[in-house]
Design an enzyme around this catalytic site. Sequence first.
Site, PDB file in Angstrom:
ATOM      1  N   HIS A 149     -25.007 -43.924  20.898  1.00 49.54           N
ATOM      2  CA  HIS A 149     -25.743 -43.607  19.668  1.00 49.54           C
ATOM      3  C   HIS A 149     -26.910 -44.589  19.482  1.00 49.54           C
ATOM      4  O   HIS A 149     -28.012 -44.195  19.123  1.00 49.54           O
ATOM      5  CB  HIS A 149     -24.837 -43.761  18.425  1.00 49.54           C
ATOM      6  CG  HIS A 149     -23.708 -42.790  18.339  1.00 49.54           C
ATOM      7  ND1 HIS A 149     -22.388 -43.177  18.240  1.00 49.54           N
ATOM      8  CD2 HIS A 149     -23.696 -41.440  18.302  1.00 49.54           C
ATOM      9  CE1 HIS A 149     -21.617 -42.117  18.138  1.00 49.54           C
ATOM     10  NE2 HIS A 149     -22.380 -41.048  18.186  1.00 49.54           N
ATOM     11  N   ARG A 177     -26.059 -35.315  25.909  1.00 55.04           N
ATOM     12  CA  ARG A 177     -25.438 -35.965  27.071  1.00 55.04           C
ATOM     13  C   ARG A 177     -25.361 -34.954  28.207  1.00 55.04           C
ATOM     14  O   ARG A 177     -26.352 -34.523  28.737  1.00 55.04           O
ATOM     15  CB  ARG A 177     -24.054 -36.518  26.699  1.00 55.04           C
ATOM     16  CG  ARG A 177     -24.116 -37.719  25.778  1.00 55.04           C
ATOM     17  CD  ARG A 177     -22.800 -38.027  25.170  1.00 55.04           C
ATOM     18  NE  ARG A 177     -22.312 -36.870  24.432  1.00 55.04           N
ATOM     19  CZ  ARG A 177     -21.231 -36.840  23.686  1.00 55.04           C
ATOM     20  NH1 ARG A 177     -20.498 -37.912  23.576  1.00 55.04           N
ATOM     21  NH2 ARG A 177     -20.867 -35.759  23.044  1.00 55.04           N
ATOM     22  N   SER A 223     -17.461 -41.108  21.035  1.00 56.53           N
ATOM     23  CA  SER A 223     -16.618 -41.844  20.086  1.00 56.53           C
ATOM     24  C   SER A 223     -15.147 -41.563  20.371  1.00 56.53           C
ATOM     25  O   SER A 223     -14.297 -42.450  20.216  1.00 56.53           O
ATOM     26  CB  SER A 223     -16.949 -41.425  18.648  1.00 56.53           C
ATOM     27  OG  SER A 223     -18.268 -41.760  18.337  1.00 56.53           O
ATOM     28  N   LYS A 282     -13.699 -32.840  11.628  1.00 57.13           N
ATOM     29  CA  LYS A 282     -12.911 -33.752  12.459  1.00 57.13           C
ATOM     30  C   LYS A 282     -12.072 -34.663  11.563  1.00 57.13           C
ATOM     31  O   LYS A 282     -12.500 -35.062  10.487  1.00 57.13           O
ATOM     32  CB  LYS A 282     -13.829 -34.612  13.325  1.00 57.13           C
ATOM     33  CG  LYS A 282     -14.657 -33.802  14.292  1.00 57.13           C
ATOM     34  CD  LYS A 282     -15.652 -34.692  15.005  1.00 57.13           C
ATOM     35  CE  LYS A 282     -16.567 -33.856  15.899  1.00 57.13           C
ATOM     36  NZ  LYS A 282     -17.714 -34.620  16.408  1.00 57.13           N
TER      37      LYS A 282
HETATM   38  O1  PNS Z   1     -21.533 -36.702  15.619  1.00 57.82           O
HETATM   39  P1  PNS Z   1     -21.221 -35.256  15.413  1.00 57.82           P
HETATM   40  O2  PNS Z   1     -19.763 -35.090  15.009  1.00 57.82           O
HETATM   41  O3  PNS Z   1     -21.591 -34.386  16.580  1.00 57.82           O
HETATM   42  O4  PNS Z   1     -22.120 -34.777  14.160  1.00 57.82           O
HETATM   43  C1  PNS Z   1     -21.995 -33.473  13.652  1.00 57.82           C
HETATM   44  C2  PNS Z   1     -22.872 -33.319  12.395  1.00 57.82           C
HETATM   45  C3  PNS Z   1     -22.467 -34.320  11.347  1.00 57.82           C
HETATM   46  C4  PNS Z   1     -24.327 -33.530  12.770  1.00 57.82           C
HETATM   47  C5  PNS Z   1     -22.652 -31.859  11.867  1.00 57.82           C
HETATM   48  O5  PNS Z   1     -21.295 -31.635  11.661  1.00 57.82           O
HETATM   49  C6  PNS Z   1     -23.415 -31.589  10.581  1.00 57.82           C
HETATM   50  O6  PNS Z   1     -24.605 -31.342  10.629  1.00 57.82           O
HETATM   51  N1  PNS Z   1     -22.700 -31.652   9.429  1.00 57.82           N
HETATM   52  C7  PNS Z   1     -23.297 -31.441   8.118  1.00 57.82           C
HETATM   53  C8  PNS Z   1     -22.917 -30.081   7.510  1.00 57.82           C
HETATM   54  C9  PNS Z   1     -23.791 -28.995   8.113  1.00 57.82           C
HETATM   55  O7  PNS Z   1     -24.978 -28.916   7.834  1.00 57.82           O
HETATM   56  N2  PNS Z   1     -23.197 -28.197   9.010  1.00 57.82           N
HETATM   57  C10 PNS Z   1     -23.915 -27.139   9.724  1.00 57.82           C
HETATM   58  C11 PNS Z   1     -23.856 -25.833   9.009  1.00 57.82           C
HETATM   59  S1  PNS Z   1     -22.244 -25.236   8.725  1.00 57.82           S
END
Ligand code: PNS
Length: 160
Positions: free
Chosen positions: A17, A90, A128, A41
């Site tokens: 990150h 990645r 992670s 999660k």
């Molecule tokens: O590090 P990650 O777990 O890949 O991050 C995922 C994240 C936080 C970027 C994604 O879950 C997100 O954008 N969450 C906010 C809620 C949202 O806008 N979701 C998409 C539409 S349902």
Amino acid sequence: MKRALTPGTFDPITYGHLDIIKRATAIFDEVVVAVAESTPKNTLFTIEERTELVREATKCFENVRVENFDCLLVDFARQMDAHVLVKGLRAITDFEYEFQMNALNHQLDNYIETSFIMSPPKFMYLSSSIVRELASLNGDVSSLVPPCVEEALKRKFAKN
Ligand code: PNS
């Protein structure tokens, strides 16, 4: 001012990150690291812990700001006046999910652009979840996460 937003769960933040954040700081005037509060999660660290670790790990960057959010990502990006989302890519495994998220976010708000930075080979495998598993089994994570995260993992698994 060109402001970008790098969103994630950061459970916990890794050197992978940090590599993406650092490269984003060289492209944009300001980078807002957005730590997602609600996530499908089951997180090891609380939102307060994840945010604090991201703050500690990014304190060396002058143009990084850390915030948490509990709404749609595109809404938060608008609130922050950031119209570019920066995400790390990645291996091919990330592509399908990111392709879907990009399409969804674009449909929700086509003012928001997503820009991808490819992870270098040394971080291609790093996640992670791998860090959490390694730490839970007493493995050495010092080359994968900053010292503050290593300490936090030790404390967490000593308690559990
Ligand atoms: O590090 P990650 O777990 O890949 O991050 C995922 C994240 C936080 C970027 C994604 O879950 C997100 O954008 N969450 C906010 C809620 C949202 O806008 N979701 C998409 C539409 S349902």
